[in-house]
Design an enzyme around this catalytic site. Sequence first.
Site, PDB file in Angstrom:
ATOM      1  N   ARG A 139      10.592  -1.545   8.537  1.00  0.00           N
ATOM      2  CA  ARG A 139      10.858  -0.562   9.597  1.00  0.00           C
ATOM      3  C   ARG A 139       9.545  -0.220  10.275  1.00  0.00           C
ATOM      4  NH1 ARG A 139       9.949   2.264   4.839  1.00  0.00           N
ATOM      5  NH2 ARG A 139       8.268   3.770   5.061  1.00  0.00           N
ATOM      6  N   GLU A 163       4.772  -5.255 -14.188  1.00  0.00           N
ATOM      7  CA  GLU A 163       3.534  -5.683 -13.517  1.00  0.00           C
ATOM      8  C   GLU A 163       2.350  -5.172 -14.317  1.00  0.00           C
ATOM      9  OE1 GLU A 163       3.103  -4.452  -9.430  1.00  0.00           O
ATOM     10  OE2 GLU A 163       4.914  -5.498  -8.798  1.00  0.00           O
ATOM     11  N   LYS A 175      12.681  -6.200  -5.004  1.00  0.00           N
ATOM     12  CA  LYS A 175      11.234  -6.327  -5.209  1.00  0.00           C
ATOM     13  C   LYS A 175      10.889  -7.607  -5.971  1.00  0.00           C
ATOM     14  CE  LYS A 175      11.387  -2.833  -2.965  1.00  0.00           C
ATOM     15  NZ  LYS A 175      11.148  -2.909  -1.526  1.00  0.00           N
TER      16      LYS A 175
END
Length: 469
Positions: free
Chosen positions: A253, A161, A77
């Site tokens: 995906r 974050e 990430k």
Amino acid sequence: MHVREADEAIYIGASPSAESYLVGDRIIEAARKTGAEAIHPGYGFLSEREWFARAVRDAGLIFVGPPAEAIAAMGSKTAARQLAISVGTPVVPGTTSPLESLADAVESADRFGYPILLKAASGGGGKGMRIVRDKSELGGALESARREAKGAFGDDAVYIEKYVEQPRHVEIQVLGDAHGAMVHLGERECSVQRRHQKMIEEAPSVVVTPELRARMGAAAVAAAKAAGYVNAGTCEFLLDKNGDFYFLEMNTRIQVEHPVTELVTGIDLVQWQLRIAAGERLPFVQENIAPKGWAIECRITSEDPANGFLPSTGTVQYLHVPAGPGIRWDGGIEAGSEISLFYDPMVGKLIVHAPTRDAAVARMHRALLELTVSGIETSRDFHLRVMEDAEFRRGEIDIQWLERRLPSLLAVKPPLETLRVAAIAAALLAERDRLAPRAGRPSTDPVEDGRREQLTEWTRLARLEALRD
Ligand code: MV4
């Protein structure tokens, strides 16, 4: 059902997925035995495992999905955030590398301002996430986030974050070919979720204008291209109350909710996954892709909403699937299907398409009334309550909406249709009892019989009148 419908079926191991669907070699061996050229990884299981995409390629087979390198680039990430930043895709303010120490965490949190969110660098889907609203909570939260991340991903790296309050979850579908062409197919609104499990998705989103769609779409395509992405993928964004959006992560995906995009764009995503894997070029021009009408998907799961969404097991005794214009059922069950605890509780997806959002909600409501699954508990009634909810109908949803609204959704009385059916059944039973009060014994009083007949006729007419509306 899927085994019976397949041309060929190969046994890949016992029911626990750790002994079958998650064993890459078994899947590749099954492809070898049947002479298959390609493996479609679906969603879940090994669909986002870099090592599996690589193993399929190394076995001389085609992985119907992105290159292993693109899965890896988006799997971290923090690396994904750096990629996004490098191409100008907005991300939530925060660190772009894992925290080195508590002192580092304290300094970073002060820089971005509380509340902050601790996230697992190898994470995704909410695992290892901790909201921290005050400096005093930071040490404990950092420890428990690390522990959970280590357990879930084998990596205790955590980053920070800024916490975005009450945003919407809006994601952009992208499709890229192996020749460098990539388009986006607009957004899906996925805010109606519970504990990181989406329950209802729609396309488009009530708050996304054509102008915002173009900006979010361009941001998604830029991030995907930076990762060397090919095939179908999705960039997740948070969209806040000011209309500002932030890239969160990319799902490498095809996703459960892809049908809503297929219905509003008319593009068959799974067909294009196969055509891209076969080396075809995309024929689409971005300017010509725009959502038409409105699509909504309800995930039908074998869970009991009245019991805290407890998984329900058993045999499907009877199944009636809705049909008609603008209705699609992507289902995996039939009468006789055994629902166990081995796999995901999703047994089908009910998807509708209509010219407007109001019409789509009405159509979904009607289709849900028609859907009958007996033998197991399902989320069907819960979805009916959502379609009847005033806030949902106004599109006033965010990622916390469902959990906030759950108590009132579950408290709602059964739908009018159910009450009506119950009233008719009660009337018919009462009628039967009245006509045969002696339970098979012969009548001994013809006068009394005549009176009863007369009374019954009046009662019957009155009841018909009452049931008219
Ligand atoms: C966030 C957030 C608020 N602020 N990041 C949850 C799963 C993962 N994909 C990212 N998630 C969130 N990240 C910041 N900076 C809120 C969530 C979040 C969420 C996001 C999308 C859909 C549902 C969610 C439910 C809870 C929290």
